[in-house]
Design an enzyme around this catalytic site. Structure first.
Site, PDB file in Angstrom:
ATOM      1  N   ASP A 151      33.696 -84.034 -56.291  1.00 37.69           N
ATOM      2  CA  ASP A 151      33.580 -85.463 -55.935  1.00 37.69           C
ATOM      3  C   ASP A 151      32.094 -85.820 -55.912  1.00 37.69           C
ATOM      4  OD1 ASP A 151      33.966 -88.020 -54.966  1.00 37.69           O
ATOM      5  OD2 ASP A 151      34.556 -87.404 -52.952  1.00 37.69           O
TER       6      ASP A 151
ATOM      7  N   GLU B 132      28.209 -78.601 -49.617  1.00 37.08           N
ATOM      8  CA  GLU B 132      27.595 -79.914 -49.386  1.00 37.08           C
ATOM      9  C   GLU B 132      26.103 -79.716 -49.133  1.00 37.08           C
ATOM     10  OE1 GLU B 132      28.270 -83.386 -49.083  1.00 37.08           O
ATOM     11  OE2 GLU B 132      26.186 -83.416 -48.443  1.00 37.08           O
TER      12      GLU B 132
ATOM     13  N   GLN C  26      34.134 -92.436 -46.574  1.00 31.60           N
ATOM     14  CA  GLN C  26      34.721 -93.390 -47.509  1.00 31.60           C
ATOM     15  C   GLN C  26      34.923 -94.744 -46.838  1.00 31.60           C
ATOM     16  OE1 GLN C  26      35.375 -92.789 -50.700  1.00 31.60           O
ATOM     17  NE2 GLN C  26      35.278 -90.560 -50.845  1.00 31.60           N
TER      18      GLN C  26
ATOM     19  N   TYR D  17      30.855 -81.022 -53.084  1.00 31.91           N
ATOM     20  CA  TYR D  17      30.379 -82.345 -52.646  1.00 31.91           C
ATOM     21  C   TYR D  17      31.261 -82.813 -51.492  1.00 31.91           C
ATOM     22  CZ  TYR D  17      28.630 -81.934 -57.413  1.00 31.91           C
ATOM     23  OH  TYR D  17      28.065 -81.481 -58.567  1.00 31.91           O
TER      24      TYR D  17
ATOM     25  N   CYS E  87      33.034 -91.469 -59.338  1.00 37.61           N
ATOM     26  CA  CYS E  87      32.717 -92.871 -59.027  1.00 37.61           C
ATOM     27  C   CYS E  87      31.907 -93.493 -60.161  1.00 37.61           C
ATOM     28  CB  CYS E  87      31.975 -92.983 -57.694  1.00 37.61           C
ATOM     29  SG  CYS E  87      30.456 -92.040 -57.640  1.00 37.61           S
TER      30      CYS E  87
HETATM   31  N1  SAH Z   1      34.085 -85.715 -50.704  1.00 36.94           N
HETATM   32  C1  SAH Z   1      33.458 -86.477 -49.658  1.00 36.94           C
HETATM   33  C2  SAH Z   1      32.035 -86.923 -49.980  1.00 36.94           C
HETATM   34  C3  SAH Z   1      31.810 -87.550 -51.321  1.00 36.94           C
HETATM   35  S1  SAH Z   1      30.248 -88.317 -51.547  1.00 36.94           S
HETATM   36  C4  SAH Z   1      34.319 -87.642 -49.242  1.00 36.94           C
HETATM   37  O1  SAH Z   1      35.311 -87.957 -49.899  1.00 36.94           O
HETATM   38  O2  SAH Z   1      34.031 -88.268 -48.218  1.00 36.94           O
HETATM   39  C5  SAH Z   1      29.305 -87.109 -52.347  1.00 36.94           C
HETATM   40  C6  SAH Z   1      28.693 -86.087 -51.437  1.00 36.94           C
HETATM   41  O3  SAH Z   1      27.993 -85.151 -52.252  1.00 36.94           O
HETATM   42  C7  SAH Z   1      27.694 -86.610 -50.432  1.00 36.94           C
HETATM   43  O4  SAH Z   1      28.059 -86.142 -49.150  1.00 36.94           O
HETATM   44  C8  SAH Z   1      26.351 -85.985 -50.888  1.00 36.94           C
HETATM   45  O5  SAH Z   1      25.510 -85.652 -49.796  1.00 36.94           O
HETATM   46  C9  SAH Z   1      26.808 -84.743 -51.594  1.00 36.94           C
HETATM   47  N2  SAH Z   1      25.936 -84.195 -52.648  1.00 36.94           N
HETATM   48  C10 SAH Z   1      25.122 -84.845 -53.499  1.00 36.94           C
HETATM   49  N3  SAH Z   1      24.587 -83.992 -54.418  1.00 36.94           N
HETATM   50  C11 SAH Z   1      25.089 -82.759 -54.145  1.00 36.94           C
HETATM   51  C12 SAH Z   1      24.964 -81.475 -54.755  1.00 36.94           C
HETATM   52  N4  SAH Z   1      24.192 -81.297 -55.813  1.00 36.94           N
HETATM   53  N5  SAH Z   1      25.653 -80.460 -54.217  1.00 36.94           N
HETATM   54  C13 SAH Z   1      26.452 -80.628 -53.131  1.00 36.94           C
HETATM   55  N6  SAH Z   1      26.616 -81.829 -52.508  1.00 36.94           N
HETATM   56  C14 SAH Z   1      25.957 -82.890 -53.016  1.00 36.94           C
END
Ligand code: SAH
Length: 452
Positions: A383, A335, A285, A314, A410
């Site tokens: 997320d 993830e 972030q 995620y 987002c």
């Molecule tokens: N929750 C974390 C990351 C959020 S960003 C934080 O707050 O830092 C979203 C994340 O989802 C990224 O790391 C991306 O690689 C992952 N992502 C994208 N598509 C996905 C999916 N279908 N399943 C699991 N993860 C996914």
């Protein structure tokens, strides 16, 4: 609708009626819509048309003829013309209102009329917040130059103060720029696919002050790279320096090859009292102050008692799941990027957290398996990226039926779509927008869903 006779480069007086989700002024010529840079609702502007498409066009303000009381004067208009701070010409309290209204509009469009949308949680000091910069580098008037792209283009606007970045990052970019100049390293020439340095990436951990720098180069053969490495690492705050090679003609910033030039492979930062290891490619972030507020709000909305099996979907490098692990029975992070999962495992160890594990996979695939095997989930944190939840995931959730879902979004448009699909099974709580990206049009929010 008759397309009016508008041409590129034509100058025209426009009455601005609205602000688009991208933060552009919206004006109508007959029924034809123009999106106008640097123009606010209720303003009259003299503008020049920059593009005419079939159903809409674009224009740029030349002069504000009748001004909105919401306009800011003490910030250089150049920021609103680049991608760095496209809303900086709008007063901050109005930016917060704009973001809330955007959520309301997206919910209305989909027919979710009764959901309460709270005021946007803003920042006390909405500048200098970014802990990460990715600055394009070009050769300008024979000199390696750093700056930012003009909106919808790859024209470099030279810039030294980036307004929304940690000032120590801005200073570091100039220091690195001067070192590269001293050794006659050239900036990238995108048009002719020549020159060298394409991007300087700097991350600075908010709590520890540790900095990571990645030089992205078109070619690997940088002359004097040993001297350059030494001089960059002369700043004791710089703990990590990488060289990344990206020889492709692409908008993607990093290429495959990432080589450590000096220092360590990661930097450490803290969120809500836990330590995190951040690698060059990790998602992390960008607004450390608001990240803590966002996470705390999400954790509060999970209403944990210590007995719950929680899924952090995620999960990135595991920051949300690890922040709430002491309030849950068990946390499973999901993830898709393998390296991020390795970082998350490492971060659990670093913080002596033993009730969390992380799996590599797509959330929709992993939870589909769980639904088939009757694995129970009490609380689900999601997320997702801008495209929101896969529709197959929404089907699985109707089988798994977590008691609570906390949705961090987002993108209010996909949030509205997903909530609408879940609204027969779930009671939708109030939505709180959290301003993670002041001066830009990006909107983050948190929503709690409870099983009916
Ligand atoms: N929750 C974390 C990351 C959020 S960003 C934080 O707050 O830092 C979203 C994340 O989802 C990224 O790391 C991306 O690689 C992952 N992502 C994208 N598509 C996905 C999916 N279908 N399943 C699991 N993860 C996914």
């Amino acid at each position: 609708m008759e397309k009016p006779n508008l041409k590129k480069n034509q100058e025209i007086e426009l009455n601005i009626e609205d602000l688009s989700y991208e933060g552009k002024g919206v004006a109508k010529v007959d029924d034809f819509t123009l999106f106008v840079d640097n123009a606010l609702p209720n303003e009259t502007v003299k503008a020049v048309i920059t593009r005419v498409n079939k159903n809409f066009g674009f224009a740029r303000t030349l002069e504000v003829l009748k001004e909105s009381p919401d306009r800011v004067h003490d910030i250089d208009a150049v920021y609103a013309q680049t991608g760095i701070a496209p809303l900086s010409h709008l007063k901050y309290d109005k930016q917060l209102e704009f973001k809330r209204n955007q959520v309301v509009t997206d919910f209305d469009k989909i027919g979710l009329k009764d959901v309460v949308v709270n005021k946007t949680l803003g920042m006390e000091s909405p500048f200098n917040y970014r802990n990460k910069a990715q600055v394009p580098v070009r050769q300008v008037n024979g000199k390696l130059t750093t700056g930012f792209y003009r909106r919808r283009s790859h024209d470099l606007v030279p810039m030294e103060n980036f307004l929304i970045q940690d000032p120590k990052i801005d200073a570091e970019i100039l220091r690195v720029r001067d070192i590269l100049r001293k050794y006659n390293v050239r900036g990238y020439d995108e048009k002719n696919q020549k020159g060298q340095i394409r991007t300087i990436m700097v991350r600075r951990a908010y709590f520890t002050g540790e900095m990571m720098i990645v030089l992205v180069s078109r070619t690997p053969d940088i002359s004097h790279y040993k001297d350059i490495t030494k001089e960059i690492l002369d700043n004791p705050e710089v703990k990590s320096l990488f060289l990344n090679i990206n020889s492709k003609n692409t908008n993607v910033i990093f290429g495959q090859k990432m080589t450590l030039l000096g220092g360590k492979k990661y930097i450490d930062d803290e969120i809500l009292g836990h330590t995190y290891r951040i690698s060059p490619r990790s998602f992390y972030q960008v607004n450390p102050v608001q990240t803590q507020n966002l996470y705390q709000m999400a954790i509060d909305k999970a209403e944990l008692t210590g007995k719950e099996n929680v899924v952090d979907a995620y999960s990135g490098i595991g920051t949300i799941g690890l922040s709430l692990a002491d309030k849950a029975k068990h946390v499973t992070g999901i993830e898709v990027i393998e390296d991020a999962v390795k970082d998350a495992d490492q971060n659990a160890k670093l913080n002596n957290i033993t009730n969390a594990d992380f799996v590599v996979g797509k959330t929709e695939d992993v939870l589909d398996e769980w639904a088939k095997n009757d694995i129970s989930v009490d609380v689900l944190m999601v997320d997702p990226p801008r495209k929101g939840l896969a529709s197959s995931l929404i089907d699985s959730l109707k089988n798994i039926k977590p008691e609570k879902i906390v949705y961090i979004s987002c993108n209010p448009a996909t949030l509205a779509r997903d909530l609408s699909l879940l609204s027969d099974t779930y009671e939708i709580g109030d939505v709180t927008p959290v301003d993670m990206f002041p001066m830009t049009n990006h909107i983050e929010s948190v929503t709690q869903l409870k099983l009916k």
